[in-house]
Write an enzyme that holds these catalytic residues in place. Structure first.
Site, PDB file in Angstrom:
ATOM      1  N   TYR A  22       0.829  -1.217   0.000  1.00  0.00           N
ATOM      2  CA  TYR A  22       0.000   0.000   0.000  1.00  0.00           C
ATOM      3  C   TYR A  22       0.861   1.264   0.000  1.00  0.00           C
ATOM      4  O   TYR A  22       0.611   2.203   0.751  1.00  0.00           O
ATOM      5  CB  TYR A  22      -0.948  -0.002   1.208  1.00  0.00           C
ATOM      6  CG  TYR A  22      -1.637  -1.327   1.442  1.00  0.00           C
ATOM      7  CD1 TYR A  22      -2.656  -1.752   0.577  1.00  0.00           C
ATOM      8  CD2 TYR A  22      -1.257  -2.181   2.476  1.00  0.00           C
ATOM      9  CE1 TYR A  22      -3.281  -2.972   0.757  1.00  0.00           C
ATOM     10  CE2 TYR A  22      -1.877  -3.416   2.652  1.00  0.00           C
ATOM     11  CZ  TYR A  22      -2.882  -3.802   1.799  1.00  0.00           C
ATOM     12  OH  TYR A  22      -3.498  -5.010   1.981  1.00  0.00           O
ATOM     13  N   TYR A 150     -12.308  -7.580   6.377  1.00  0.00           N
ATOM     14  CA  TYR A 150     -11.108  -7.731   5.535  1.00  0.00           C
ATOM     15  C   TYR A 150     -10.781  -9.214   5.447  1.00  0.00           C
ATOM     16  O   TYR A 150     -10.651  -9.893   6.476  1.00  0.00           O
ATOM     17  CB  TYR A 150      -9.905  -6.961   6.110  1.00  0.00           C
ATOM     18  CG  TYR A 150      -8.676  -7.195   5.270  1.00  0.00           C
ATOM     19  CD1 TYR A 150      -8.505  -6.521   4.056  1.00  0.00           C
ATOM     20  CD2 TYR A 150      -7.717  -8.138   5.638  1.00  0.00           C
ATOM     21  CE1 TYR A 150      -7.402  -6.777   3.253  1.00  0.00           C
ATOM     22  CE2 TYR A 150      -6.616  -8.394   4.844  1.00  0.00           C
ATOM     23  CZ  TYR A 150      -6.460  -7.712   3.650  1.00  0.00           C
ATOM     24  OH  TYR A 150      -5.381  -7.979   2.850  1.00  0.00           O
ATOM     25  N   ASP A 251     -13.391 -16.344   9.370  1.00  0.00           N
ATOM     26  CA  ASP A 251     -12.022 -15.983   9.034  1.00  0.00           C
ATOM     27  C   ASP A 251     -11.315 -15.649  10.346  1.00  0.00           C
ATOM     28  O   ASP A 251     -11.480 -14.559  10.892  1.00  0.00           O
ATOM     29  CB  ASP A 251     -12.035 -14.798   8.071  1.00  0.00           C
ATOM     30  CG  ASP A 251     -10.633 -14.339   7.700  1.00  0.00           C
ATOM     31  OD1 ASP A 251      -9.677 -14.760   8.375  1.00  0.00           O
ATOM     32  OD2 ASP A 251     -10.504 -13.559   6.731  1.00  0.00           O
ATOM     33  N   LYS A 280      -1.620 -16.167   9.520  1.00  0.00           N
ATOM     34  CA  LYS A 280      -0.840 -15.210  10.323  1.00  0.00           C
ATOM     35  C   LYS A 280      -0.021 -15.856  11.451  1.00  0.00           C
ATOM     36  O   LYS A 280       1.100 -16.267  11.216  1.00  0.00           O
ATOM     37  CB  LYS A 280      -1.759 -14.102  10.845  1.00  0.00           C
ATOM     38  CG  LYS A 280      -2.126 -13.102   9.730  1.00  0.00           C
ATOM     39  CD  LYS A 280      -2.595 -11.761  10.263  1.00  0.00           C
ATOM     40  CE  LYS A 280      -2.568 -10.689   9.193  1.00  0.00           C
ATOM     41  NZ  LYS A 280      -3.786 -10.566   8.413  1.00  0.00           N
TER      42      LYS A 280
END
Ligand SMILES: *Cc1c(COP(=O)(O)O)cnc(C)c1O
Length: 432
Positions: A22, A150, A251, A280
């Site tokens: 980003y 997200y 998620d 993660k």
């Protein structure tokens, strides 16, 4: 041998050659060169040492350079680093699947390994679609998902991300249009809003014939805004999904492995999803690995009538990554997890609540090992990142949020330094 480059040359080359997440290629924000990382500390090329408030995007839960994960990976390297997973298997993958099945809710029984969180979400969505296809209802291929979610940066994952954060305008025509509902009302202890549940029910009544699944981040919406909501919503959504033949997908890529004070965020509720994604922190933040874990209904449903699931990454079940994950899960099992995280939560509250008195702070909220200071205005990385580094901390804000997701091994004094740094930097923004 390559000529050794100076630190300045490395930083300059980085600027010329590398995309960062980003970040503009023409006006990049500064990037700091890391020389070493150990425990809760990241050391930069100028020998400045930073206290880590990010766990490297929430993954390095045991700290950097951990002796037991290092040893597990070294031993696996000396045996073999990779073999294909088509037709072959190995102890690290089998052991990891067994460990995962034991710590996830009992109905979850089948493990699909993939390379990253986004891919594990792609896999979950594909599984849901393929499940209904095999069941003879091939029109069920869309998803319900809350705003402010997200789920990753690949295309199907993007289609269920918040339409604004996920840039749906920019990618219009290439993203499947899904069914968005408002995000669950925030406030862990606030009672369930019945109107919210009724609206979901209405949507399901009207569209269940085209809906394969409902995907959401349980209890905490993370990169979409660091929002905490009452786990009772999960129980209610589970009930609705059952009534309308919709698969429930959690998620847990950000919330899994203790971050919210329980092993998984789903453990704050009494229900189990049909499909769960983890990533993660799975390897203790050592190397990329993710998993999509399902119940028998999904796994055996897809395999009905000779069916096979149509996905198979090259590095599926990579042994090196699995060995890191096995070591990380053993460490997690050795912690008094709920007390450990509850102490981090108390300490985060103690030191971040001080920011509430600052005029440009809109909200301070903490849940588990997550502490969030929400400002009234968006943050400028160019301005704030060097200020935070100057304070001796590694914190990476986004949007209006300066937040902490520290490694679980952090101590109270270190949290105090992180909290003070945030306070000082926000105060200095006010004066400028
Ligand atoms: C980070 C994240 C992802 C994407 O994982 P990657 O490994 O970056 O692809 C998906 N869902 C949630 C909730 C995440 O936090």
């Amino acid at each position: 041998m390559l000529l050794q480059k100076t630190d300045e040359e490395l930083i300059q080359l980085d600027k010329e050659l590398l995309w960062h997440p980003y970040t503009s290629m023409s006006h990049p924000t500064p990037h700091f060169l890391v020389k070493k990382a150990e425990g809760t500390r990241i050391t930069l090329s100028n020998n400045k040492t930073l206290i880590d408030g990010m766990s490297s995007w929430w993954s390095v839960i045991h700290g950097y350079n951990h002796p037991s994960i290092n040893a597990a990976m070294k031993s696996q390297i000396d045996n073999f680093s990779h073999v294909m997973f088509g037709g072959l298997t190995h102890e690290p993958a089998v052991e990891l699947a067994d460990k995962l099945i034991k710590i996830t809710p009992t109905e979850l029984k089948r493990v699909f390994f993939s390379d990253s969180g986004s891919v594990s979400v792609e896999v979950a969505l594909k599984m849901a679609i393929q499940y209904w296809h095999t069941a003879g209802t091939p029109n069920k291929k869309k998803f319900i998902t809350p705003r402010n979610g997200y789920h990753g940066d690949t295309f199907a994952a993007m289609s269920v991300c918040d339409p604004i954060n996920g840039m749906h305008g920019l990618f219009k025509g290439t993203l499947t249009e899904q069914f968005f509902i408002p995000s669950p009302p925030t406030g862990i202890d606030l009672p369930v809003d019945e109107n919210y549940i009724d609206d979901i029910k209405q949507l399901m009544e009207n569209h269940h014939e085209e809906i394969a699944g409902f995907i959401l981040e349980p209890v905490v919406q993370n990169a979409g805004g660091m929002r905490f909501y009452n786990p009772m919503y999960l129980d209610r959504i589970r009930e609705l999904c059952d009534n309308f033949n919709i698969l429930l997908i959690f998620d847990e890529i950000a919330t899994g492995f203790g971050r919210t004070g329980k092993m998984f965020a789903t453990n704050h509720s009494s229900i189990t999803p049909d499909i769960m994604c983890v990533g993660k922190a799975l390897t203790g933040g050592y190397i990329t690995l993710a998993a999509t874990i399902t119940n028998d209904k999904v796994a055996l449903g897809i395999s009905d009538k000779g069916g096979v699931f149509m996905h198979g990454p090259t590095f599926m079940g990579n042994p090196l990554a699995c060995s890191a994950a096995n070591a990380s899960l053993s460490l997690l099992a050795s912690y008094d997890l709920e007390n450990l995280i509850s102490n981090i939560e108390t300490t985060l509250k103690k030191h971040l609540n001080k920011c509430k008195t600052l005029p440009n702070v809109a909200d301070v909220r903490c849940f588990g090992a997550i502490g969030v200071v929400e400002l009234t205005n968006p943050i400028d990385h160019h301005q704030i990142q060097p200020l935070l580094v100057e304070q001796g901390v590694w914190i990476r804000p986004f949007g209006k949020l300066i937040y902490l997701m520290p490694p679980f091994i952090i101590n109270d004094q270190e949290i105090e330094v992180l909290g003070k740094a945030i306070y000082n930097v926000i105060s200095s923004l006010e004066q400028s």
